[in-house]
Design a protein around this motif. Structure first.
Motif, PDB file in Angstrom:
ATOM      1  N   TYR A  75      35.549  33.990  34.319  1.00  0.00           N
ATOM      2  CA  TYR A  75      34.470  34.476  33.206  1.00  0.00           C
ATOM      3  C   TYR A  75      34.160  35.913  34.777  1.00  0.00           C
ATOM      4  CZ  TYR A  75      29.865  34.936  32.150  1.00  0.00           C
ATOM      5  OH  TYR A  75      28.255  35.000  31.779  1.00  0.00           O
ATOM      6  N   ASN A  76      34.817  37.581  33.614  1.00  0.00           N
ATOM      7  CA  ASN A  76      35.259  38.281  34.366  1.00  0.00           C
ATOM      8  C   ASN A  76      33.780  39.360  33.488  1.00  0.00           C
ATOM      9  OD1 ASN A  76      37.938  37.108  34.850  1.00  0.00           O
ATOM     10  ND2 ASN A  76      36.825  36.793  36.540  1.00  0.00           N
ATOM     11  N   ASN A  77      34.219  40.351  34.227  1.00  0.00           N
ATOM     12  CA  ASN A  77      33.701  41.850  33.865  1.00  0.00           C
ATOM     13  C   ASN A  77      34.929  42.608  34.594  1.00  0.00           C
ATOM     14  OD1 ASN A  77      31.027  42.106  32.182  1.00  0.00           O
ATOM     15  ND2 ASN A  77      30.229  41.852  34.120  1.00  0.00           N
ATOM     16  N   PHE A  78      35.802  43.182  33.802  1.00  0.00           N
ATOM     17  CA  PHE A  78      36.448  44.087  33.987  1.00  0.00           C
ATOM     18  C   PHE A  78      36.991  44.862  32.931  1.00  0.00           C
ATOM     19  CE2 PHE A  78      41.115  44.885  36.633  1.00  0.00           C
ATOM     20  CZ  PHE A  78      40.647  45.705  36.679  1.00  0.00           C
ATOM     21  N   TYR A  79      35.897  46.189  32.548  1.00  0.00           N
ATOM     22  CA  TYR A  79      35.817  46.855  32.059  1.00  0.00           C
ATOM     23  C   TYR A  79      36.524  48.140  30.881  1.00  0.00           C
ATOM     24  CZ  TYR A  79      30.938  45.944  30.621  1.00  0.00           C
ATOM     25  OH  TYR A  79      29.345  45.549  29.889  1.00  0.00           O
ATOM     26  N   GLU A  80      37.990  48.438  32.172  1.00  0.00           N
ATOM     27  CA  GLU A  80      38.995  48.762  31.440  1.00  0.00           C
ATOM     28  C   GLU A  80      39.890  48.215  30.896  1.00  0.00           C
ATOM     29  OE1 GLU A  80      37.631  48.432  35.071  1.00  0.00           O
ATOM     30  OE2 GLU A  80      38.114  49.631  35.835  1.00  0.00           O
ATOM     31  N   LEU A  92      43.076  44.870  45.333  1.00  0.00           N
ATOM     32  CA  LEU A  92      42.310  44.875  46.296  1.00  0.00           C
ATOM     33  C   LEU A  92      41.421  45.280  45.606  1.00  0.00           C
ATOM     34  CD1 LEU A  92      42.379  45.545  49.844  1.00  0.00           C
ATOM     35  CD2 LEU A  92      42.311  47.805  49.198  1.00  0.00           C
ATOM     36  N   ARG A  93      39.843  45.054  46.106  1.00  0.00           N
ATOM     37  CA  ARG A  93      38.633  45.653  45.274  1.00  0.00           C
ATOM     38  C   ARG A  93      37.836  45.319  46.248  1.00  0.00           C
ATOM     39  NH1 ARG A  93      36.191  40.895  42.330  1.00  0.00           N
ATOM     40  NH2 ARG A  93      34.227  42.078  42.128  1.00  0.00           N
ATOM     41  N   LEU A  94      36.513  45.301  46.210  1.00  0.00           N
ATOM     42  CA  LEU A  94      35.963  45.842  47.410  1.00  0.00           C
ATOM     43  C   LEU A  94      34.264  44.867  47.181  1.00  0.00           C
ATOM     44  CD1 LEU A  94      34.338  48.147  49.404  1.00  0.00           C
ATOM     45  CD2 LEU A  94      32.808  49.004  47.876  1.00  0.00           C
ATOM     46  N   TYR A 119      23.898  44.339  43.934  1.00  0.00           N
ATOM     47  CA  TYR A 119      25.203  44.013  42.155  1.00  0.00           C
ATOM     48  C   TYR A 119      26.457  44.023  42.155  1.00  0.00           C
ATOM     49  CZ  TYR A 119      19.994  43.562  40.847  1.00  0.00           C
ATOM     50  OH  TYR A 119      18.895  43.741  40.660  1.00  0.00           O
ATOM     51  N   GLY A 120      26.974  43.386  41.729  1.00  0.00           N
ATOM     52  CA  GLY A 120      28.386  43.189  41.288  1.00  0.00           C
ATOM     53  C   GLY A 120      29.263  44.108  40.537  1.00  0.00           C
ATOM     54  N   PHE A 121      28.426  45.344  40.338  1.00  0.00           N
ATOM     55  CA  PHE A 121      28.827  46.615  39.677  1.00  0.00           C
ATOM     56  C   PHE A 121      29.298  47.131  40.771  1.00  0.00           C
ATOM     57  CE2 PHE A 121      24.789  47.388  38.703  1.00  0.00           C
ATOM     58  CZ  PHE A 121      24.505  49.042  39.443  1.00  0.00           C
ATOM     59  N   SER A 135      30.923  46.157  43.524  1.00  0.00           N
ATOM     60  CA  SER A 135      32.421  46.108  44.105  1.00  0.00           C
ATOM     61  C   SER A 135      33.714  46.171  42.653  1.00  0.00           C
ATOM     62  CB  SER A 135      32.156  44.671  44.377  1.00  0.00           C
ATOM     63  OG  SER A 135      31.321  44.044  45.120  1.00  0.00           O
ATOM     64  N   ILE A 136      34.131  47.739  43.875  1.00  0.00           N
ATOM     65  CA  ILE A 136      34.958  48.017  42.360  1.00  0.00           C
ATOM     66  C   ILE A 136      35.831  47.091  42.814  1.00  0.00           C
ATOM     67  CG2 ILE A 136      35.037  49.647  44.187  1.00  0.00           C
ATOM     68  CD1 ILE A 136      36.074  51.610  41.858  1.00  0.00           C
ATOM     69  N   LYS A 137      37.398  47.508  41.160  1.00  0.00           N
ATOM     70  CA  LYS A 137      37.846  46.404  41.188  1.00  0.00           C
ATOM     71  C   LYS A 137      39.237  47.268  40.950  1.00  0.00           C
ATOM     72  CE  LYS A 137      36.013  42.160  38.993  1.00  0.00           C
ATOM     73  NZ  LYS A 137      36.599  41.266  37.975  1.00  0.00           N
ATOM     74  N   SER A 138      40.600  47.082  41.911  1.00  0.00           N
ATOM     75  CA  SER A 138      41.905  47.264  41.867  1.00  0.00           C
ATOM     76  C   SER A 138      41.837  49.764  42.858  1.00  0.00           C
ATOM     77  CB  SER A 138      42.878  47.761  39.775  1.00  0.00           C
ATOM     78  OG  SER A 138      42.637  45.768  40.243  1.00  0.00           O
TER      79      SER A 138
END
Ligand code: MTE
Length: 303
Positions: A65-70, A211-213, A219-221, A223-226
């Protein structure tokens, strides 16, 4: 293209065993060593009953269950869509206002700064939350290594831009790549991690491999991914979300039950895996550690 091997059920530490191991470690003094940043039962911020104790969110929920708009704006099935994301080779360029700009291969970075475990709450701006055992190292270590100059005031993070691998980037609603930012003192705070794993394993693509923050009081947004680039800058960075909807998503994005999102309340949250909603805590329960960063600031204006 390198395939990401699916994790066999037999390789996953069941959450209850994981939990008892954590309790054991906490009992023998990991708290003193600073590896466990989760209060088992944080002090309630307002009256109205005890906050139930935190327990780890299941591995399946954290990775399913994730958010990853890319990849997609949907929360389910990102693991499948992202399964072929090429995470090796991977480099992270660190530059901008620093004395020693450097490009690190991910494996060198992790050798230089060996990851430790940190259990943090994560609160999404959409009012759901989880508790995740991250692996990672403090961002401050990397920043010290590159030596920010006196002019550096903020840190800007850039995620991978590769529409061939990330079909969601064809959607021009958003101004890709995904960008996020922190004030330099927030970035230097010991709670702020660069994470390469969770539940004792390497991050899966849907969670932001390699690697992510992780900034658990925000708020979770945030914490940027990749992540592929980290720049020290003088001006406050404009994040993807600030550019998309500035009156809804501010730069600070500190978890705050007293400042509602224009379209919904932020006073409570749905903890994934639990039936009853929880009260949301100021700074996601990390006020003791981070409130001083915002002393004298109007948190409604600086949302
Ligand atoms: N990072 C990138 N690059 N792209 C994203 O869409 N979504 C953010 C954040 N980092 C996002 C991102 C949001 S909204 C949240 S809540 C968290 O990642 C979710 O992290 P998780 O899927 O590992 O739980």
């Amino acid at each position: 293209m390198k395939k990401i091997k699916a994790i066999k059920a037999s390789e996953i530490t069941p959450e209850h065993l994981y939990l008892s191991r954590r309790k054991f470690i906490a009992g023998i003094g990991a708290l003193a060593a600073g590896s466990l940043f989760l209060n088992a039962c944080p002090a309630p911020e307002t009256s109205g009953g005890e906050q139930p104790a935190d327990t780890l969110t299941s591995f399946d929920a954290v990775t399913g269950y994730n958010n990853f708009y890319e990849f997609t704006t949907s929360k389910n099935g990102i693991g499948f869509l992202a399964r072929d994301l090429k995470i090796s080779p991977w480099t992270v360029e660190v530059g901008g206002l620093v004395n020693k700009p450097q490009t690190f291969a991910i494996e060198d970075l992790l050798k230089k700064f060996p990851p430790e475990e940190r259990i943090y709450r994560m609160r999404c701006v959409e009012a759901w939350s989880m508790v995740i055992p991250w692996l990672g190292f403090p961002l401050s270590k990397l920043l010290q290594e590159v030596e920010p100059t006196a002019a550096a005031k903020f840190v800007r993070f850039t995620a991978l831009y590769d529409p061939e691998q990330m079909p969601g980037q064809e959607d021009r609603t958003y101004d890709w790549p995904y960008i996020e930012g922190l004030r330099l003192d927030e970035a230097m705070h010991d709670l702020t991690l660069l994470s390469n794993g969770l539940y004792g394993k390497a991050l899966l693509p849907q969670n932001g491999a390699p690697l992510r923050l992780v900034a658990p009081w925000k708020y979770g947004f945030k914490s940027i991914k990749s992540i592929v680039r980290i720049d020290l800058v003088e001006e406050m960075p404009v994040s993807l979300w600030m550019a998309a909807s500035p009156h809804e998503y501010g730069f600070y994005a500190n978890v705050n039950p007293g400042v509602d999102h224009p379209r919904w309340s932020q006073s409570s949250e749905r903890r994934i895996g639990e039936e009853k909603r929880r009260r949301t805590l100021l700074f996601n329960g990390y006020a003791e550690e981070v409130a001083h960063l915002y002393a004298g600031m109007d948190l409604k204006k600086n949302f």
